[in-house]
Enzyme design. Structure first.
Site, mmCIF file in Angstrom:
data_model
loop_
_atom_site.group_PDB
_atom_site.id
_atom_site.type_symbol
_atom_site.label_atom_id
_atom_site.label_comp_id
_atom_site.label_asym_id
_atom_site.label_seq_id
_atom_site.Cartn_x
_atom_site.Cartn_y
_atom_site.Cartn_z
ATOM 1 N N ASP A 176 -26.277 -57.258 -32.498
ATOM 2 C CA ASP A 176 -24.879 -57.366 -32.895
ATOM 3 C C ASP A 176 -24.099 -56.071 -32.685
ATOM 4 O OD1 ASP A 176 -26.255 -55.999 -34.880
ATOM 5 O OD2 ASP A 176 -26.031 -57.554 -36.385
ATOM 6 N N ASN B 275 -28.080 -60.922 -48.665
ATOM 7 C CA ASN B 275 -27.690 -62.331 -48.772
ATOM 8 C C ASN B 275 -28.499 -63.227 -47.829
ATOM 9 O OD1 ASN B 275 -26.666 -61.607 -46.318
ATOM 10 N ND2 ASN B 275 -24.515 -61.977 -46.801
ATOM 11 N N HIS C 20 -28.899 -62.724 -44.597
ATOM 12 C CA HIS C 20 -28.421 -62.808 -43.210
ATOM 13 C C HIS C 20 -29.383 -62.155 -42.241
ATOM 14 C CE1 HIS C 20 -25.724 -58.889 -43.230
ATOM 15 N NE2 HIS C 20 -26.963 -58.610 -42.884
ATOM 16 N N GLU D 26 -24.070 -64.777 -41.203
ATOM 17 C CA GLU D 26 -23.866 -64.814 -42.652
ATOM 18 C C GLU D 26 -24.220 -66.192 -43.212
ATOM 19 O OE1 GLU D 26 -23.559 -62.103 -43.955
ATOM 20 O OE2 GLU D 26 -21.835 -60.902 -43.350
HETATM 21 C C1 GLP Z 1 -26.695 -55.198 -41.198
HETATM 22 C C2 GLP Z 1 -27.218 -55.700 -39.838
HETATM 23 C C3 GLP Z 1 -28.500 -56.480 -39.976
HETATM 24 C C4 GLP Z 1 -29.450 -55.769 -40.929
HETATM 25 C C5 GLP Z 1 -28.855 -55.722 -42.307
HETATM 26 C C6 GLP Z 1 -29.733 -54.982 -43.330
HETATM 27 O O1 GLP Z 1 -25.588 -55.835 -41.699
HETATM 28 N N1 GLP Z 1 -26.268 -56.443 -39.084
HETATM 29 O O2 GLP Z 1 -29.077 -56.657 -38.685
HETATM 30 O O3 GLP Z 1 -30.680 -56.419 -40.967
HETATM 31 O O4 GLP Z 1 -27.582 -55.126 -42.286
HETATM 32 O O5 GLP Z 1 -29.572 -53.608 -43.232
HETATM 33 P P1 GLP Z 1 -30.507 -52.544 -43.940
HETATM 34 O O6 GLP Z 1 -31.742 -52.509 -43.136
HETATM 35 O O7 GLP Z 1 -29.742 -51.264 -43.846
HETATM 36 O O8 GLP Z 1 -30.705 -53.017 -45.321
#
Ligand code: GLP
Length: 250
Positions: free
Chosen positions: A67, A136, A138, A143
């Site tokens: 992304d 959440n 995702h 989402e």
């Molecule tokens: C972001 C990314 C995800 C990631 C998530 C968790 O929003 N788009 O790909 O898995 O957050 O992030 P973290 O690893 O910092 O908890």
């Protein structure tokens, strides 16, 4: 589904990096799906170590990131382009031309999304997709409520996600509220999927994804329908799991 529970973040990183390295060694032109966020950083560090200490070769590796924020240029410090370069690509012998991140500044975002999805298909698909997980549930920026069949497209970020990620945008004064993300259907096309998580603040999401019903309100739960999905998670992230036999699965 394979669930590996580790005692530390270091062990999670070594486990995950070992699996990615195995794919790199076994395929002539390995295609990796990569993720951003804080969780993959130790995995990238471990892969950098394998490159420096053991000569793990990235010269034929092709990568596609999940992304990118809409409105951030690739050289913007807050972009995922920049994140990948800084945390991973500039430390290994990968050909920059083989690294792909969606273009969040494309004038025609819809065209950019189909171009991205087609590029992945054209190289024969992803061999291994690395994933983190949001609080959440995702994956990528899919989402809650995302179609389980979705392909790469623009998504509005949920309030939860904006809350969790706004810490990275303090100095910028604004934060994008949309992103281009590979879809859940795009992720499901990958040959293998590797989801990593650490910390007790991920325990609810992990429990719903692994032991709850498959539903679009918990996007990661769809991995229950993937043939080669592996979770590598720390004991803290596994805290709310009810089944007790996971330790024995590997
Ligand atoms: C972001 C990314 C995800 C990631 C998530 C968790 O929003 N788009 O790909 O898995 O957050 O992030 P973290 O690893 O910092 O908890």
């Amino acid at each position: 589904m394979k669930v590996i529970i580790t005692d530390s973040v270091d062990e999670m990183a070594r486990e995950a990096a070992g699996r990615i390295a195995a794919v790199i060694k076994e395929k002539p032109n390995p295609v990796l799906g990569l993720a951003t966020g804080s969780t993959p950083i130790p995995v990238y560090n471990e892969l950098i170590k394998l490159h420096k200490d053991e000569g793990l070769d990235f010269s034929t590796v092709i990568t596609f990131n999940l992304d990118e924020y809409v409105g951030l240029a690739p050289d913007d410090k807050h972009s995922y382009h920049y994140f990948m370069k800084e945390n991973f690509f500039r430390h290994i012998n990968i050909n920059e031309k083989n690294t792909h991140v969606p273009d969040g500044t494309a004038s025609d975002l819809e065209a950019e999304c189909s171009r991205y999805e087609n590029m992945i298909d054209d190289v024969g698909g992803i061999d291994m997709q690395l994933l983190g997980i949001g609080h959440n549930g995702h994956i990528g920026f899919n989402e809650p409520g995302s179609s389980l069949a979705s392909l790469t497209r623009v998504k509005n970020l949920s309030e939860d996600t904006i809350e969790a990620n706004k810490q990275y945008f303090k100095d910028l004064g604004w934060m994008p509220n949309k992103a281009i993300t590979m879809g859940i259907g795009s992720i499901m096309k990958a040959e293998k999927v590797l989801l990593i998580a650490q910390g007790k603040n991920k325990a609810d999401a992990i429990a719903s994804a692994l032991e709850g019903p498959v539903l679009s309100m918990v996007p990661a739960s769809v991995l229950q329908q993937h043939r080669f999905a592996t979770y590598v998670i720390t004991r803290e992230a596994a805290l709310k799991l009810k089944l007790s036999y996971y330790d024995d699965t590997e």
